[in-house]
Design a protein around this motif. Structure first.
Motif, mmCIF file in Angstrom:
data_model
loop_
_atom_site.group_PDB
_atom_site.id
_atom_site.type_symbol
_atom_site.label_atom_id
_atom_site.label_comp_id
_atom_site.label_asym_id
_atom_site.label_seq_id
_atom_site.Cartn_x
_atom_site.Cartn_y
_atom_site.Cartn_z
ATOM 1 N N TYR B 156 0.813 -1.217 0.000
ATOM 2 C CA TYR B 156 0.000 0.000 0.000
ATOM 3 C C TYR B 156 0.841 1.260 0.000
ATOM 4 C CZ TYR B 156 0.892 0.454 5.032
ATOM 5 O OH TYR B 156 1.482 0.594 6.259
ATOM 6 N N ILE B 157 0.173 2.350 -0.272
ATOM 7 C CA ILE B 157 0.801 3.666 -0.229
ATOM 8 C C ILE B 157 -0.196 4.633 0.393
ATOM 9 C CG2 ILE B 157 0.002 4.288 -2.547
ATOM 10 C CD1 ILE B 157 2.640 5.843 -2.888
ATOM 11 N N SER B 158 0.311 5.565 1.155
ATOM 12 C CA SER B 158 -0.570 6.533 1.805
ATOM 13 C C SER B 158 0.236 7.761 2.205
ATOM 14 C CB SER B 158 -1.218 5.900 3.034
ATOM 15 O OG SER B 158 -2.193 6.758 3.575
ATOM 16 N N SER B 159 -0.473 8.821 2.551
ATOM 17 C CA SER B 159 0.205 10.000 3.070
ATOM 18 C C SER B 159 0.739 9.719 4.467
ATOM 19 C CB SER B 159 -0.771 11.175 3.154
ATOM 20 O OG SER B 159 -1.045 11.693 1.896
ATOM 21 N N ASP B 160 1.624 10.569 4.922
ATOM 22 C CA ASP B 160 2.087 10.444 6.302
ATOM 23 C C ASP B 160 1.039 11.081 7.211
ATOM 24 O OD1 ASP B 160 3.399 10.200 8.671
ATOM 25 O OD2 ASP B 160 5.346 10.818 7.868
ATOM 26 N N ASN B 161 -0.032 10.338 7.402
ATOM 27 C CA ASN B 161 -1.183 10.879 8.137
ATOM 28 C C ASN B 161 -0.824 11.310 9.548
ATOM 29 O OD1 ASN B 161 -3.455 10.303 6.177
ATOM 30 N ND2 ASN B 161 -2.491 8.289 6.319
ATOM 31 N N GLN B 162 0.021 10.515 10.176
ATOM 32 C CA GLN B 162 0.364 10.816 11.565
ATOM 33 C C GLN B 162 1.170 12.111 11.666
ATOM 34 O OE1 GLN B 162 1.783 7.508 13.835
ATOM 35 N NE2 GLN B 162 2.637 8.809 15.460
ATOM 36 N N ALA B 163 2.264 12.184 10.920
ATOM 37 C CA ALA B 163 3.119 13.370 10.989
ATOM 38 C C ALA B 163 2.351 14.622 10.559
ATOM 39 C CB ALA B 163 4.351 13.177 10.118
ATOM 40 N N THR B 165 -0.867 15.316 10.820
ATOM 41 C CA THR B 165 -1.770 15.789 11.868
ATOM 42 C C THR B 165 -0.986 16.348 13.051
ATOM 43 O OG1 THR B 165 -3.151 13.919 11.213
ATOM 44 C CG2 THR B 165 -3.858 15.182 13.128
ATOM 45 N N GLN B 166 0.103 15.663 13.364
ATOM 46 C CA GLN B 166 0.921 16.153 14.474
ATOM 47 C C GLN B 166 1.410 17.570 14.193
ATOM 48 O OE1 GLN B 166 3.939 13.473 15.822
ATOM 49 N NE2 GLN B 166 4.915 14.999 17.145
ATOM 50 N N GLN B 167 1.806 17.809 12.961
ATOM 51 C CA GLN B 167 2.276 19.147 12.605
ATOM 52 C C GLN B 167 1.163 20.181 12.748
ATOM 53 O OE1 GLN B 167 3.662 19.483 8.588
ATOM 54 N NE2 GLN B 167 4.573 21.511 8.897
ATOM 55 N N SER B 192 -7.964 7.598 9.278
ATOM 56 C CA SER B 192 -8.461 8.280 10.467
ATOM 57 C C SER B 192 -7.707 7.815 11.718
ATOM 58 C CB SER B 192 -9.965 8.037 10.623
ATOM 59 O OG SER B 192 -10.475 8.803 11.687
ATOM 60 N N ARG B 193 -7.460 6.544 11.796
ATOM 61 C CA ARG B 193 -6.717 6.001 12.935
ATOM 62 C C ARG B 193 -5.354 6.662 13.059
ATOM 63 N NH1 ARG B 193 -7.437 0.782 10.876
ATOM 64 N NH2 ARG B 193 -5.180 0.585 10.956
ATOM 65 N N HIS B 194 -4.665 6.779 11.956
ATOM 66 C CA HIS B 194 -3.319 7.352 11.997
ATOM 67 C C HIS B 194 -3.331 8.854 12.249
ATOM 68 C CE1 HIS B 194 -0.487 4.032 10.959
ATOM 69 N NE2 HIS B 194 -1.665 3.436 10.864
ATOM 70 N N ARG B 195 -4.378 9.502 11.755
ATOM 71 C CA ARG B 195 -4.472 10.938 12.020
ATOM 72 C C ARG B 195 -4.747 11.169 13.501
ATOM 73 N NH1 ARG B 195 -7.610 12.221 6.280
ATOM 74 N NH2 ARG B 195 -5.857 11.383 5.085
ATOM 75 N N GLN B 196 -5.538 10.296 14.076
ATOM 76 C CA GLN B 196 -5.824 10.433 15.502
ATOM 77 C C GLN B 196 -4.554 10.185 16.327
ATOM 78 O OE1 GLN B 196 -9.507 8.801 16.632
ATOM 79 N NE2 GLN B 196 -9.286 9.268 18.807
ATOM 80 N N LYS B 197 -3.779 9.234 15.871
ATOM 81 C CA LYS B 197 -2.477 8.992 16.511
ATOM 82 C C LYS B 197 -1.632 10.255 16.500
ATOM 83 C CE LYS B 197 -0.633 4.291 15.942
ATOM 84 N NZ LYS B 197 0.250 3.501 15.051
ATOM 85 N N GLY B 198 -1.615 10.911 15.334
ATOM 86 C CA GLY B 198 -0.837 12.136 15.191
ATOM 87 C C GLY B 198 -1.376 13.239 16.094
ATOM 88 N N TYR B 199 -2.670 13.243 16.258
ATOM 89 C CA TYR B 199 -3.293 14.224 17.151
ATOM 90 C C TYR B 199 -2.775 14.050 18.580
ATOM 91 C CZ TYR B 199 -7.090 16.011 20.174
ATOM 92 O OH TYR B 199 -7.815 16.623 21.161
ATOM 93 N N ARG B 200 -2.791 12.820 19.032
ATOM 94 C CA ARG B 200 -2.299 12.548 20.392
ATOM 95 C C ARG B 200 -0.817 12.878 20.515
ATOM 96 N NH1 ARG B 200 -5.576 7.832 23.406
ATOM 97 N NH2 ARG B 200 -4.395 8.744 25.115
ATOM 98 N N ALA B 201 -0.062 12.496 19.500
ATOM 99 C CA ALA B 201 1.378 12.769 19.531
ATOM 100 C C ALA B 201 1.630 14.272 19.586
ATOM 101 C CB ALA B 201 2.053 12.154 18.313
ATOM 102 N N GLY B 202 0.826 15.020 18.847
ATOM 103 C CA GLY B 202 0.979 16.472 18.835
ATOM 104 C C GLY B 202 0.685 17.076 20.194
ATOM 105 N N CYS B 244 -9.401 18.835 11.812
ATOM 106 C CA CYS B 244 -10.376 17.955 11.167
ATOM 107 C C CYS B 244 -9.699 16.913 10.275
ATOM 108 C CB CYS B 244 -11.350 18.778 10.321
ATOM 109 S SG CYS B 244 -12.201 20.049 11.269
ATOM 110 N N CYS B 245 -10.391 15.811 10.096
ATOM 111 C CA CYS B 245 -9.846 14.682 9.352
ATOM 112 C C CYS B 245 -9.960 14.863 7.841
ATOM 113 C CB CYS B 245 -10.552 13.410 9.764
ATOM 114 S SG CYS B 245 -9.414 12.160 10.338
ATOM 115 N N SER B 246 -10.661 15.885 7.412
ATOM 116 C CA SER B 246 -10.793 16.143 5.978
ATOM 117 C C SER B 246 -11.195 17.595 5.788
ATOM 118 C CB SER B 246 -11.850 15.233 5.360
ATOM 119 O OG SER B 246 -13.138 15.651 5.760
ATOM 120 N N ASP B 247 -11.011 18.091 4.591
ATOM 121 C CA ASP B 247 -11.427 19.460 4.302
ATOM 122 C C ASP B 247 -12.940 19.590 4.317
ATOM 123 O OD1 ASP B 247 -8.861 20.312 4.081
ATOM 124 O OD2 ASP B 247 -8.807 20.336 1.889
ATOM 125 N N MET B 248 -13.619 18.586 3.796
ATOM 126 C CA MET B 248 -15.073 18.672 3.764
ATOM 127 C C MET B 248 -15.654 18.731 5.173
ATOM 128 S SD MET B 248 -15.936 19.228 0.771
ATOM 129 C CE MET B 248 -17.701 19.288 1.028
#
Lengths: 335, 335
Positions: B156-163, B165-167, B192-202, B244-248
């Motif tokens: 798979y390929i994906s954005s660095d969701n965690q980093a 969101t943390q930023q 969403s899971r990884h973005r939430q991880k980044g949120y906590r890390a931030g 937010c997890c998305s622009d929409m």
DNA sequence: TTGTAGGCGTTATCAC
DNA sequence: GTGATAACGCCTACAA
């Protein structure tokens, strides 16, 4: 590896010819054997190899798609969604032929032929710099979207650009606007030409004169919309309303109006064309002429299918109705 | 009709085998004959029939694409544009397999096999209701976008969701926000899971506590963003910022804030995720974490090509960096 | 270095 | 009603 027709034949205790006949709906096969063959087909999850099929001259069930404007076109997704419905029910797959950049002698037509493509949908609004002669002469059934090619086995489909624009002008006239301007797209594009026709027809219907200086040329983009609107604003007797050839150019126009210290719709009313998603999110939300791209997508495949199946069919010229979507960018004339 | 290898052979005065060898880069052919054959190939615009080619077990140069979310996905166009670059240079065509709705026993895998598809790109964010087992077990090289399937020949390929969101959280913390909330997407989705991880890390990085009540669940859409934001606003100690997890969903959140008589960014700062086109047009323009969908599209084809060419290659897990785009929807903490 | 021939999976044309 | 078998266009042993 994957099961083939011979495996099925062996399993069912018949010849490959019989299996083939069952699969192709021949009526000259016994009901019982047909039943048994079908059962094995299902059980073994057999699907005939499409390469072999198209090799023997049968159908490839493949439709090619060619984008003159690249993938970036704002409607692409909607058109595709519309196409999907028809593709499903007709059983076609859609192939995107990526032209090989390293090959100077690249021929799209040859590419289609080597892929046994049964028909092609061409989509975009650039007319001038594309050469469709080879495609039209190739006798491959072709359907152009938003390009009025109508020759040989090539037809087209488009929105009712003229009526849509005329309705926009009438709407503004109904709000007592008497100085209505038009922000065109590329002058030589099919859609822009017809929208301009609709603009004139709308003026005439409202008993308003056509003024050369009220027509400004853009190219559908936000940037040229901004520039063109600037020219309109500089007029001594500036318009109180503007009909734009696209939503993006309308957005540019609204920015120009704003930057000139005027406001929409109090000072100037703005109408777009397309109804892209952004139209709902700008402020004020954009009143616009909606194009039914879903229908255009679906119909394009259906019409192409007709063209493929009937070699004698004259190519279609299909027009899809538009709809005026009223939001907040227009108000009564003021001045 | 279209010229075939025999025509070329006849014209060049050699056997079909020789032409074939020239076309396939065999070195065991005389330089002069090779020269002559190539000349006729060019002259006659010959392109080998791909059906025949894939039938003899050679490559079909076809990559399939499968959308779990339908065509309506906002990134689809960008991903496709990125893919196009790689498709061109690698020489693949992209086929969209419209699943036949009338066939209950439809198997996507069998469809791929019957089309001799060499690899598949799967794109979407729905995990739960899709069953990818058959695909993963089929041994067809597969590349998932935004879905962490990593097994057999599927990567798979994906954005660095965690980093990313943390930023975003760090940025808000830098603006002195101490009550930063998170508006998630579907809880079980990979991104969403990884973005939430980044949120906590931030939060942790900024020395802020994690508060359960500051996390509201949505599903990436505007509608649920509106609702979820409403809940956050109802809190006695309401947040001063929301990631937010998305622009929409951020657009929905901004509407909820507005409808509550508050304003962005004075009362509440909002950050989105994606950087879709609309983000630039809402007011205030949305500060957001941009995903580089062009790169994701391009890399997905490149990685898939690697997987196709090397049967022993372990499937990739690729992460693409994000970028924080600062616009007008964030301001210093206030209260 | 070049050519001959068998086969890939399927359909269509004949015989039976 | 059913089954051999020759195509379709190409590639690849193998033979020359």
């Amino acid at each position: 590896m994957a099961t083939n027709i011979r495996d099925v034949a062996k399993a069912a205790g018949v010849s490959v010819a019989t299996v083939s006949k069952v699969l192709n709906g021949y009526t000259t096969v016994n009901e019982n054997t047909k039943e048994r063959v079908l059962q094995f087909v299902k059980e073994m999850q057999f699907r005939p190899n499409s390469a072999a099929r198209s090799l023997v001259g049968r159908r490839s069930m493949t439709i090619g798609i060619f984008l003159t404007t690249g993938l970036a076109h704002p409607f692409f997704t909607q058109i595709l969604a519309g196409m999907e419905q028809a593709l499903k029910s007709k059983g076609y797959d859609l192939i995107y032929l990526a032209q090989l950049s390293w090959n100077r002698e690249y021929s799209f037509v040859r590419h289609c032929q080597s892929r046994n493509v049964e028909g092609v949908v061409v989509f975009g609004f650039q007319h001038e710099d594309m050469n469709f002669d080879e495609l039209v002469e190739s006798d491959i059934p072709t359907l152009f979207i938003d390009l009025d090619v109508h020759e040989g086995r090539a037809g087209y489909i488009s929105s009712d650009n003229q009526a849509g624009t005329q309705q926009a002008v009438s709407y503004l006239a109904g709000l007592n606007h008497r100085r209505i301007s038009f922000l065109s797209g590329n002058k030589d594009s099919y859609v822009s030409r017809h929208r301009q026709k609709g603009y004139r027809a709308g003026l005439t219907a409202a008993g308003l004169p056509y003024r050369e200086e009220y027509v400004a040329e853009g190219d559908f983009t936000r940037e040229t919309g901004y520039v063109a609107m600037g020219k309109l604003l500089a007029l001594t007797e500036r318009p109180t309303a503007v009909v734009c050839c696209s939503d993006m150019s309308a957005v540019g126009a609204m920015e120009a109006i704003h930057d000139a210290g005027l406001s929409v719709p109090e000072d100037i009313s703005v109408i777009g064309f397309d109804d892209i998603e952004i139209a709902r999110y700008v402020s004020p939300a954009l009143t616009t002429v909606r194009q039914d791209m879903i229908t255009i997508g679906r119909r394009s495949i259906e019409l192409l299918d007709d063209l493929i199946l009937d070699k004698k069919l004259p190519p279609p010229e299909a027009i899809v109705p538009t709809e005026l979507i009223v939001r907040g960018s227009c108000g009564p004339a003021n001045g």
